[in-house]
Design an enzyme around this catalytic site. Structure first.
Site, mmCIF file in Angstrom:
data_model
loop_
_atom_site.group_PDB
_atom_site.id
_atom_site.type_symbol
_atom_site.label_atom_id
_atom_site.label_comp_id
_atom_site.label_asym_id
_atom_site.label_seq_id
_atom_site.Cartn_x
_atom_site.Cartn_y
_atom_site.Cartn_z
ATOM 1 N N LYS A 1 0.850 -1.201 0.000
ATOM 2 C CA LYS A 1 0.000 0.000 0.000
ATOM 3 C C LYS A 1 0.883 1.248 0.000
ATOM 4 O O LYS A 1 2.101 1.156 0.178
ATOM 5 C CB LYS A 1 -0.935 -0.013 1.220
ATOM 6 C CG LYS A 1 -1.708 -1.307 1.371
ATOM 7 C CD LYS A 1 -2.483 -1.704 0.115
ATOM 8 C CE LYS A 1 -3.348 -2.940 0.323
ATOM 9 N NZ LYS A 1 -3.286 -3.919 -0.744
HETATM 10 C C1 PLP Z 1 -8.924 -4.489 -1.626
HETATM 11 C C2 PLP Z 1 -8.254 -5.123 -0.442
HETATM 12 N N1 PLP Z 1 -8.986 -5.424 0.636
HETATM 13 C C3 PLP Z 1 -8.429 -5.976 1.738
HETATM 14 C C4 PLP Z 1 -7.091 -6.261 1.788
HETATM 15 C C5 PLP Z 1 -6.510 -6.900 3.020
HETATM 16 O O1 PLP Z 1 -5.596 -6.074 3.639
HETATM 17 P P1 PLP Z 1 -4.582 -6.638 4.754
HETATM 18 O O2 PLP Z 1 -3.487 -7.340 4.046
HETATM 19 O O3 PLP Z 1 -4.121 -5.415 5.482
HETATM 20 O O4 PLP Z 1 -5.372 -7.559 5.634
HETATM 21 C C6 PLP Z 1 -6.285 -5.950 0.692
HETATM 22 C C7 PLP Z 1 -4.841 -6.243 0.739
HETATM 23 O O5 PLP Z 1 -4.176 -6.401 -0.233
HETATM 24 C C8 PLP Z 1 -6.883 -5.375 -0.458
HETATM 25 O O6 PLP Z 1 -6.155 -5.077 -1.545
#
Ligand code: PLP
Length: 393
Positions: A187
């Site tokens: 991110k």
């Molecule tokens: C659209 C989306 N939602 C949720 C997530 C989940 O995030 P995390 O890895 O912080 O749990 C991601 C991670 O890549 C994502 O791209």
């Protein structure tokens, strides 16, 4: 030749110093740094409440619980997202109902939402995919008509903006009921792993804070600071979804860098678009005039005659990393059982997007020479008859 990565976090001595300070303070898990990160993040996005958690997947889980999603309910969302979006719904023993994305982008098609609503629908999760805001004003209007809460999966969208009632506002104010962010290293800002929930609803915020720490009635910091002995209680089953103070300290430094990071990412994305618009058949990402992406990823749609895997391999042969477009959860074995989800309409655009798009390298440290190298490599992967395209930088 050194590899051009698809992404690279911006981390240096500032973050090292912040973690050092926390380690030497003796308080390393959720404590004062988490509280400060929450205040600063809330101020940045313009939210009244921000609650830090261990990642965005756990943020989505808590958001769904807060709006009352339970076993047997349905939640409308997209299949075309990282699998965490759909998985969080299944953690609640609810059913993800997948609708297609728009033909011109990678976000949910608002025109398809109403047909997916049933008496079981308890929430909508819309995703600001790759950092591009989805059409919130239309989504929220539909949701309000049916009294259904909107959860924004803003995992990729820290620093993205939307034109809302005539004013540019940050994603996360939030414009739906709850927004969930990720600080994974892919991110635009990172805490290693990490997440944040923002809301204007104090009751939701109170629940997030309880549930992220096993529903413990008194926090560690309150007990630690108390002059009297306090016994905590656990009125309901919660989770360990805490962020550590070391992560939060990194997050606070990352927030300071965010405006500069977004400016640079926008400049690189604009350079890609200038160069790739000259390639016949290439469809570059569209930014609606009511949206300003943070360009968490730059995803381009290949001309019909180019094979996705061959294209990616030809770039990798020149030491350039790419990724295929966003996955579709319904195509994964974890979603093969009929009972695991429901599809409303068809998912043609979602499947096309997975198979016909490629994410190109985009990171703040990227030089003009590296940008030109990627553009040259793309030119080289085209059919011999194709025109050589302009330099990006
Ligand atoms: C659209 C989306 N939602 C949720 C997530 C989940 O995030 P995390 O890895 O912080 O749990 C991601 C991670 O890549 C994502 O791209």
């Amino acid at each position: 030749m050194s590899q051009i990565p698809v992404a690279k976090p911006v981390l240096d001595e500032q973050e090292v110093e912040a973690v050092r300070r926390v380690i030497l303070s003796g308080w390393v898990t959720q404590g004062p740094e988490v509280a400060a990160f929450e205040r600063e993040f809330a101020e940045f996005v313009g939210a009244s409440h921000a609650c830090a958690v261990s990642n965005c997947t756990t943020a989505l889980h808590l958001a769904l619980l807060a709006v009352g999603v339970a076993a047997g309910d349905e939640v409308i969302t997209v299949s075309h997202s990282f699998i965490a979006t759909a998985n969080a719904i299944r953690y609640c023993n609810a059913t993800p109902v997948f609708v297609d994305i728009e033909a011109t982008g990678f976000n949910i098609d608002p025109d398809l939402i109403e047909a997916a609503i049933t008496p079981q629908t308890k929430a909508i999760i819309c995703v600001h995919q790759l950092g591009m805001p989805c059409d919130l004003s239309r989504i929220v209007a539909i949701a309000e008509r049916h009294a259904i809460p909107v959860i924004e999966d803003a995992a990729c969208a820290t620093g993205s903006e939307i034109l809302w009632k005539g004013r540019w506002e940050k994603i996360g104010k939030p414009h739906g009921d709850i927004a969930c962010f990720s600080f994974h290293p892919r991110k635009v800002v990172t805490t290693g792993d990490g997440g944040m929930l923002t809301t204007a609803n104090p009751e939701y915020d109170r629940n997030f804070r309880l549930w992220r720490q096993h529903s413990m009635s008194v926090t560690d910091s309150v007990r630690h600071g108390s002059k009297q002995v306090i016994y905590e209680s656990y009125p309901e089953v919660g989770f360990n979804y805490r962020m550590t103070d070391m992560q939060a300290a990194v997050g606070r430094e990352q927030l300071k860098r965010l405006p500069e990071i977004v400016t640079k990412r926008r400049a690189i994305a604009a350079a890609y678009t200038r160069a790739l618009d000259a390639v016949e058949g290439m469809r570059t990402p569209v930014e609606p005039d009511w949206a300003r992406s943070n360009w968490q990823s730059y995803c381009t749609t290949l001309p019909d005659h180019l094979d996705q895997q061959e294209f990616m391999q030809s770039l990798l042969d020149r030491s350039i990393s790419t990724r295929r477009g966003i996955m579709n959860s319904h195509l994964e074995p974890a979603y093969s059982a009929e009972s695991s989800h429901r599809v409303s309409g068809d998912l043609e655009n979602s499947v096309n997007a997975q198979n016909r798009t490629v994410i190109l390298p985009l990171f703040v440290q990227m030089t003009n020479a590296e940008l030109d190298e990627v553009v040259d490599a793309i030119a080289g992967s085209l059919a011999p008859s194709a025109p050589v395209i302009a330099k990006a930088g």
